[in-house]
Design a protein around this motif. Structure first.
Motif, PDB file in Angstrom:
ATOM      1  N   GLN A 299       0.831  -1.208   0.000  1.00  0.00           N
ATOM      2  CA  GLN A 299       0.000   0.000   0.000  1.00  0.00           C
ATOM      3  C   GLN A 299       0.862   1.253   0.000  1.00  0.00           C
ATOM      4  O   GLN A 299       0.544   2.231  -0.675  1.00  0.00           O
ATOM      5  N   TYR A 300       1.942   1.201   0.748  1.00  0.00           N
ATOM      6  CA  TYR A 300       2.868   2.341   0.777  1.00  0.00           C
ATOM      7  C   TYR A 300       3.429   2.603  -0.616  1.00  0.00           C
ATOM      8  O   TYR A 300       3.415   3.737  -1.110  1.00  0.00           O
ATOM      9  N   PHE A 301       3.910   1.551  -1.256  1.00  0.00           N
ATOM     10  CA  PHE A 301       4.488   1.733  -2.592  1.00  0.00           C
ATOM     11  C   PHE A 301       3.430   2.167  -3.598  1.00  0.00           C
ATOM     12  O   PHE A 301       3.705   2.975  -4.496  1.00  0.00           O
ATOM     13  N   ALA A 302       2.235   1.629  -3.465  1.00  0.00           N
ATOM     14  CA  ALA A 302       1.171   2.004  -4.400  1.00  0.00           C
ATOM     15  C   ALA A 302       0.907   3.507  -4.341  1.00  0.00           C
ATOM     16  O   ALA A 302       0.623   4.130  -5.365  1.00  0.00           O
ATOM     17  N   ARG A 303       1.038   4.099  -3.162  1.00  0.00           N
ATOM     18  CA  ARG A 303       0.831   5.556  -3.042  1.00  0.00           C
ATOM     19  C   ARG A 303       1.902   6.329  -3.788  1.00  0.00           C
ATOM     20  O   ARG A 303       1.747   7.505  -4.071  1.00  0.00           O
TER      21      ARG A 303
ATOM     22  N   GLY B 239       3.071   5.139  -6.738  1.00  0.00           N
ATOM     23  CA  GLY B 239       3.043   4.604  -8.095  1.00  0.00           C
ATOM     24  C   GLY B 239       3.985   3.445  -8.309  1.00  0.00           C
ATOM     25  O   GLY B 239       4.389   3.170  -9.442  1.00  0.00           O
ATOM     26  N   LEU B 240       4.323   2.755  -7.216  1.00  0.00           N
ATOM     27  CA  LEU B 240       5.273   1.648  -7.328  1.00  0.00           C
ATOM     28  C   LEU B 240       4.664   0.371  -6.761  1.00  0.00           C
ATOM     29  O   LEU B 240       3.502   0.334  -6.391  1.00  0.00           O
ATOM     30  N   SER B 241       5.478  -0.674  -6.727  1.00  0.00           N
ATOM     31  CA  SER B 241       5.125  -1.910  -6.042  1.00  0.00           C
ATOM     32  C   SER B 241       6.404  -2.391  -5.368  1.00  0.00           C
ATOM     33  O   SER B 241       7.496  -1.887  -5.665  1.00  0.00           O
ATOM     34  N   GLN B 242       6.261  -3.357  -4.479  1.00  0.00           N
ATOM     35  CA  GLN B 242       7.459  -3.906  -3.848  1.00  0.00           C
ATOM     36  C   GLN B 242       8.417  -4.436  -4.920  1.00  0.00           C
ATOM     37  O   GLN B 242       9.634  -4.250  -4.844  1.00  0.00           O
ATOM     38  N   GLN B 243       7.831  -5.102  -5.915  1.00  0.00           N
ATOM     39  CA  GLN B 243       8.657  -5.664  -6.969  1.00  0.00           C
ATOM     40  C   GLN B 243       9.515  -4.589  -7.649  1.00  0.00           C
ATOM     41  O   GLN B 243      10.735  -4.744  -7.795  1.00  0.00           O
TER      42      GLN B 243
ATOM     43  N   MET C  58       8.608  -0.483 -16.313  1.00  0.00           N
ATOM     44  CA  MET C  58       9.408   0.551 -15.640  1.00  0.00           C
ATOM     45  C   MET C  58      10.176   1.401 -16.652  1.00  0.00           C
ATOM     46  O   MET C  58      10.416   2.590 -16.415  1.00  0.00           O
ATOM     47  N   THR C  59      10.548   0.786 -17.754  1.00  0.00           N
ATOM     48  CA  THR C  59      11.211   1.553 -18.809  1.00  0.00           C
ATOM     49  C   THR C  59      10.230   2.561 -19.412  1.00  0.00           C
ATOM     50  O   THR C  59      10.566   3.727 -19.625  1.00  0.00           O
ATOM     51  N   ALA C  60       8.997   2.105 -19.636  1.00  0.00           N
ATOM     52  CA  ALA C  60       7.969   3.003 -20.163  1.00  0.00           C
ATOM     53  C   ALA C  60       7.680   4.135 -19.185  1.00  0.00           C
ATOM     54  O   ALA C  60       7.310   5.235 -19.590  1.00  0.00           O
ATOM     55  N   ALA C  61       7.868   3.863 -17.891  1.00  0.00           N
ATOM     56  CA  ALA C  61       7.604   4.883 -16.867  1.00  0.00           C
ATOM     57  C   ALA C  61       8.846   5.714 -16.565  1.00  0.00           C
ATOM     58  O   ALA C  61       8.862   6.462 -15.578  1.00  0.00           O
ATOM     59  N   ASP C  62       9.873   5.585 -17.380  1.00  0.00           N
ATOM     60  CA  ASP C  62      11.114   6.358 -17.207  1.00  0.00           C
ATOM     61  C   ASP C  62      11.812   6.103 -15.886  1.00  0.00           C
ATOM     62  O   ASP C  62      12.436   7.017 -15.327  1.00  0.00           O
TER      63      ASP C  62
END
Lengths: 147, 147
Positions: free
Chosen positions: A45-49, A51-55, A95-99
């Motif tokens: 949930q933290y990472f989602a805030r 725009g990320l994920s644990q991965q 992640m490449t598409a997201a710079d």
DNA sequence: CTTGATTCGTTATCATGATAACTAAATGTC
DNA sequence: GACATTTAGTTATCATGATAACGAATCAAG
């Protein structure tokens, strides 16, 4: 991940293991799975805030912390994370598409690219790391049954 | 779930937390995530060999261990497992098709079904439970590569 | 009773994990 | 150097987690 809110009783487990010491070990393991499940949910949930994920976070971490290099190949990342190559491939593409990542051909192996962090990724990493450790610091609080 | 094979060094974590005690707590949490990740992988592989998953197994467990009843509603199962209702709906559908669950209308609530184990599910549960506890018993042994 | 809010289950959509099967490049053997 | 094996990455497919949005049934307020 998800897991039982209420663990089995010691007596119930002892009915299967026979031995009380073994039953306690089993309950410890189940408790760990429950705590890990809750912690992981907080982390995601933290990472989602952001725009990320644990991965995605862990991919950035293993590239960032590599000594003497600023890039890794896909298979090297996969080895450091114990994740399958198809999953990694898909995520690196996103992640490449997201710079957040950029690639260049590996001069030593025509099959591979060298994958490195963009400046934006380095900034983001610096920004989110303290909050990550804060969540992990709270991880030893007792587990509560929230209903 | 997957996680870092190699955890950060104590020094690296201390650079973020400032305090050494906090850094140890953080490393404990990271170690737990790693152990949970490996244990969960073992568990999923075990269940897969029996045509199951941890999710399906836990659904059977919470129905089976319910005192004074032999059925639960979807939302009751979701509460006991902390899993979302759409996930549970999909899984119950698959398990019903596989003759592991059967449903009857809830006489007290026209929106719900009462979901119970089939005899096959009870047999399967009895059959796989000892192996499950055996894996959990091994969870405190040092990590080894089983292929 | 009627109306409004809540709860239950369902559908649709997405993210993230896996394995199997494939192409292309590198490596090892003769 | 030619050819078989191995390794790297990609594609396709599936399982399992999530949230959002919806209809239908229930419950609560009056």
């Amino acid at each position: 991940m998800f897991f039982l809110k209420t663990l089995p009783s010691l007596d119930m487990v002892r009915g299967y293991t026979g031995d009380a010491g073994a039953a306690e070990t089993v309950l410890d393991a189940l408790g760990m799975l429950r705590r890990a499940s809750l912690l992981l949910r907080d982390i995601e949930q933290y990472f989602a805030r952001h725009g990320l994920s644990q991965q995605k976070f862990l991919i950035m971490v293993v590239i960032d912390r590599e000594p003497d290099r600023n890039s890794l190949r896909l298979s090297e990342i996969a080895n450091r994370l114990d994740v399958s190559k198809p999953v990694l491939h898909r995520t690196i593409k996103a992640m490449t598409a997201a710079d957040l990542l950029m690639s260049k051909p590996d001069p030593k192996d025509g099959r591979s690219d060298l994958i490195q962090l963009t400046p934006q990724a380095k900034d983001l990493l610096t920004q989110i790391m303290p909050g990550y450790f804060e969540i992990l610091l709270g991880a030893d609080r007792p587990v509560q049954d929230t209903g």
